[in-house]
Design a protein around this motif. Structure first.
Motif, PDB file in Angstrom:
ATOM      1  N   UNK A  72       0.870  -1.237  -0.047  1.00  0.00           N
ATOM      2  CA  UNK A  72      -0.155  -0.082  -0.038  1.00  0.00           C
ATOM      3  C   UNK A  72       0.995   1.287  -0.075  1.00  0.00           C
ATOM      4  N   UNK A  73       2.081   1.158   0.441  1.00  0.00           N
ATOM      5  CA  UNK A  73       3.055   2.198   0.607  1.00  0.00           C
ATOM      6  C   UNK A  73       3.266   2.740  -1.015  1.00  0.00           C
ATOM      7  N   UNK A  74       3.475   1.999  -2.013  1.00  0.00           N
ATOM      8  CA  UNK A  74       3.394   2.264  -3.447  1.00  0.00           C
ATOM      9  C   UNK A  74       2.232   3.026  -4.048  1.00  0.00           C
ATOM     10  N   UNK A  75       0.927   2.569  -3.617  1.00  0.00           N
ATOM     11  CA  UNK A  75      -0.251   3.017  -4.328  1.00  0.00           C
ATOM     12  C   UNK A  75      -0.874   3.947  -3.382  1.00  0.00           C
ATOM     13  N   UNK A  76      -0.982   3.591  -2.117  1.00  0.00           N
ATOM     14  CA  UNK A  76      -1.860   4.581  -1.079  1.00  0.00           C
ATOM     15  C   UNK A  76      -1.003   5.603  -0.496  1.00  0.00           C
ATOM     16  N   UNK A  77       0.472   5.116   0.044  1.00  0.00           N
ATOM     17  CA  UNK A  77       1.162   6.039   0.751  1.00  0.00           C
ATOM     18  C   UNK A  77       1.684   7.077  -0.301  1.00  0.00           C
ATOM     19  N   UNK A  78       1.947   6.711  -1.527  1.00  0.00           N
ATOM     20  CA  UNK A  78       2.584   7.915  -2.720  1.00  0.00           C
ATOM     21  C   UNK A  78       1.242   8.903  -2.670  1.00  0.00           C
ATOM     22  N   UNK A  79       0.184   8.336  -2.617  1.00  0.00           N
ATOM     23  CA  UNK A  79      -1.129   9.230  -2.869  1.00  0.00           C
ATOM     24  C   UNK A  79      -1.262  10.482  -1.570  1.00  0.00           C
ATOM     25  N   UNK A 170     -10.303  -0.823  -1.319  1.00  0.00           N
ATOM     26  CA  UNK A 170     -10.176  -1.066  -2.739  1.00  0.00           C
ATOM     27  C   UNK A 170     -11.142  -1.871  -3.440  1.00  0.00           C
ATOM     28  N   UNK A 171     -11.526  -3.031  -2.567  1.00  0.00           N
ATOM     29  CA  UNK A 171     -12.521  -3.724  -2.991  1.00  0.00           C
ATOM     30  C   UNK A 171     -13.676  -3.209  -2.810  1.00  0.00           C
ATOM     31  N   UNK A 172     -14.231  -2.556  -1.948  1.00  0.00           N
ATOM     32  CA  UNK A 172     -15.493  -1.802  -1.597  1.00  0.00           C
ATOM     33  C   UNK A 172     -15.661  -0.754  -2.609  1.00  0.00           C
ATOM     34  N   UNK A 223       4.073 -13.997  -7.546  1.00  0.00           N
ATOM     35  CA  UNK A 223       3.087 -12.900  -7.272  1.00  0.00           C
ATOM     36  C   UNK A 223       3.796 -11.409  -7.462  1.00  0.00           C
ATOM     37  N   UNK A 224       4.845 -11.211  -7.129  1.00  0.00           N
ATOM     38  CA  UNK A 224       5.552  -9.983  -7.196  1.00  0.00           C
ATOM     39  C   UNK A 224       6.124  -9.560  -8.612  1.00  0.00           C
ATOM     40  N   UNK A 225       6.904 -10.438  -9.000  1.00  0.00           N
ATOM     41  CA  UNK A 225       7.338 -10.042 -10.437  1.00  0.00           C
ATOM     42  C   UNK A 225       6.043  -9.830 -11.292  1.00  0.00           C
ATOM     43  N   UNK A 226       5.084 -10.576 -11.507  1.00  0.00           N
ATOM     44  CA  UNK A 226       3.913 -10.727 -12.131  1.00  0.00           C
ATOM     45  C   UNK A 226       3.024  -9.540 -11.939  1.00  0.00           C
ATOM     46  N   UNK A 227       2.646  -9.089 -10.849  1.00  0.00           N
ATOM     47  CA  UNK A 227       1.856  -8.137 -10.341  1.00  0.00           C
ATOM     48  C   UNK A 227       2.803  -6.477 -10.818  1.00  0.00           C
ATOM     49  N   UNK A 228       4.050  -6.626 -10.508  1.00  0.00           N
ATOM     50  CA  UNK A 228       4.729  -5.351 -10.831  1.00  0.00           C
ATOM     51  C   UNK A 228       4.721  -5.133 -12.282  1.00  0.00           C
ATOM     52  N   UNK A 229       4.933  -6.181 -13.177  1.00  0.00           N
ATOM     53  CA  UNK A 229       4.974  -5.875 -14.573  1.00  0.00           C
ATOM     54  C   UNK A 229       3.714  -5.152 -14.967  1.00  0.00           C
ATOM     55  N   UNK A 230       2.517  -5.694 -14.344  1.00  0.00           N
ATOM     56  CA  UNK A 230       1.188  -5.276 -14.748  1.00  0.00           C
ATOM     57  C   UNK A 230       1.031  -3.904 -14.465  1.00  0.00           C
ATOM     58  N   UNK A 371      -4.597  -5.348  -4.102  1.00  0.00           N
ATOM     59  CA  UNK A 371      -4.799  -6.444  -3.381  1.00  0.00           C
ATOM     60  C   UNK A 371      -3.684  -7.384  -3.430  1.00  0.00           C
ATOM     61  N   UNK A 372      -3.003  -7.912  -4.377  1.00  0.00           N
ATOM     62  CA  UNK A 372      -1.943  -8.799  -4.524  1.00  0.00           C
ATOM     63  C   UNK A 372      -0.635  -8.196  -3.652  1.00  0.00           C
ATOM     64  N   UNK A 373      -0.453  -6.809  -4.020  1.00  0.00           N
ATOM     65  CA  UNK A 373       0.851  -6.266  -3.510  1.00  0.00           C
ATOM     66  C   UNK A 373       0.790  -6.238  -2.030  1.00  0.00           C
ATOM     67  N   UNK A 374      -0.607  -5.827  -1.522  1.00  0.00           N
ATOM     68  CA  UNK A 374      -0.640  -5.828   0.024  1.00  0.00           C
ATOM     69  C   UNK A 374      -0.720  -6.998   0.803  1.00  0.00           C
TER      70      UNK A 374
END
Length: 459
Positions: A72-79, A170-172, A223-230, A371-374
């Motif tokens: 969440x630091x990368x997505x929510x924290x930056x925001x 995010x899901x909500x 999970x990590x490499x796959x989701x980072x690329x996406x 979801x996957x990062x967190x």
């Protein structure tokens, strides 16, 4: 009260201390994060050293460390940093990451050098061991303080509450943005999507956590490499479709970083706010200086501290200089940082406005990434905090198992916590962890420089 504690912990002294340690290490190591970056990247994919002490490969340990940092630091924290500190916060994230790369190198080198092989053959290491074995037994109290703060960070901060909060939010926002389907839990109303997603994540996390370090490493490597690329690919689409605005955004970042856009007389205050939020969120994201990543690095199958230091320092590059920058650019290019939104909603709106897809598709992409990062961060921090417990109480299987179930319980109750309180708690524990670790890095900086010089002379 929490806000007052947070402002004290993350005041000017800690920010200066973190940047100072990174600067000193960068000078002593002659800019290793630049001069040896290509070698570091090659080392990630080097063959495992069979027959060495350790439990996982260099790549596995890097993915496990990244699983704990990319969240969440990368997505929510930056925001939150951009909303609170302005666009200039991103610049100070870059500075913290550049200097933090040297810090991460030093931490992981020391983790290998001073790690311990237990009687049953499993390897343990991290700040508590390089404080005790490197600085001396008389500093064991400092190692214990680090371990206590590490448990707090894992159990009450960065490991559980912030991550599961980010997931359920995010899901909500995707499935029930108008709160049409509510249920009473603990005397308060929550969306069914929050309750159901919280239970699913708790069960999935429990299945992995009970399996220990090798299962966590195996899941992270997938999970990590796959989701980072996406995620990076999605933001590249936003950048390409807004390419004309990219120069404007970089000018905005630099001007805001030094308070040049503030009202007359407020330049210094604006600069300090941008610096505070940028460094705090940067450290929250890449964890350089916190002492968490060395706990994973210590498990690698290698006897060469410098090699693992090189591999580990690429984690800061990937986490902050690439992924956090991507998030920041997406938000600034779409101007969603100053329209009254906060938290994950800022990044969701950026994806909806920036991607050339229907809003639901854009929201779905971000939701899945978050979801996957967190989720992987939850797994990584369970391992970190578990090792802190192990250092304090010894290798006691019963206590470790009890702690795992307490951690799983914390995941379960996390969605029902107040969002602002959750982030402030995480910030406080991060800052408290950093103090003993930074003291150790300063004390052992000569060891780091000597090991590095010896290794490259040998090569």
């Amino acid at each position: 009260m929490l806000k007052l504690i947070d402002d004290f912990v993350w005041g000017t002294p800690l920010i200066v201390f973190i940047l100072f340690v990174g600067f000193i290490l960068t000078i002593m190591l002659r800019g290793i994060q630049v001069t040896k970056l290509s070698l570091a990247v090659k080392s990630i994919f080097a063959n495992d050293k069979s027959g060495k002490d350790g439990e996982v490969s260099s790549f596995g340990a890097l993915c496990m460390a990244l699983s704990a940092t990319i969240g969440t630091g990368n997505i929510v924290g930056v925001a939150t940093a951009l909303v609170a500190g302005g666009p200039g916060a991103l610049f100070w994230m870059w500075i913290a990451a550049f200097l933090g790369t040297a810090t991460k190198y030093a931490e992981s080198l020391l983790a290998i050098k001073y790690r311990v092989v237990e009687e049953d053959g499993h390897v343990v290491g991290g700040p508590f061991y390089y404080i005790e074995n490197g600085m001396g037994k008389k500093f064991k109290w400092l190692a214990k303080i680090f371990a206590i703060f590490g448990i707090g960070a894992g159990l009450l901060g960065i490991g559980t509450f912030t991550q599961i909060n980010g997931i359920t939010d995010a899901v909500k926002n995707f499935f029930d943005p108008s709160n049409a389907h509510m249920v009473n839990v603990f005397g308060m109303e929550y969306s069914w999507s929050v309750v159901v997603s919280g239970i699913i994540i708790t069960v999935c996390a429990a299945l992995v956590i009970i399996g220990g370090v090798k299962r966590i490493s195996s899941v992270s490597q997938v999970i990590v490499p796959f989701m980072a690329i996406i995620y990076v690919s999605a933001v590249i689409v936003i950048i390409v479709t807004h390419i004309a605005d990219v120069p404007r955004v970089f000018v905005l970042i630099i001007e805001s970083a030094f308070g040049l856009r503030a009202a007359t007389g407020g330049a210094l205050g604006a600069m300090m706010l941008a610096m505070q939020k940028g460094v705090a969120r940067g450290i929250f994201s890449n964890e350089a200086g916190l002492g968490s990543a060395p706990i994973a690095a210590a498990t690698v199958k290698t006897d060469e501290p410098v090699e693992q230091g090189l591999v580990s320092m690429t984690g800061t590059v990937i986490d902050t200089l690439i992924i956090c920058t991507m998030t920041g650019l997406a938000i600034l290019l779409t101007n969603t940082w100053d329209i009254g939104l906060e938290g994950v909603n800022v990044t969701i709106k950026a994806f909806q406005m920036g991607l050339p897809f229907p809003a639901q598709v854009s929201s779905c992409i971000l939701m899945l990434c978050l979801v996957f990062f967190a989720f992987t961060t939850i797994l990584g921090w369970n391992y970190y905090s578990e090792k802190c417990v192990e250092y304090l109480v010894g290798n006691n299987p019963i206590i470790i198992k009890i702690y795992r179930w307490i951690y799983i319980l914390a995941i379960f109750i996390g969605p029902f916590m107040t969002v602002s309180a959750v982030w402030i708690l995480a910030d406080i524990f991060n800052g408290l962890m950093a103090f003993p670790n930074l003291i150790a890095l300063v004390a052992l900086s000569g060891v780091v420089a000597a090991e590095t010089k010896k290794y490259f002379a040998k090569r």
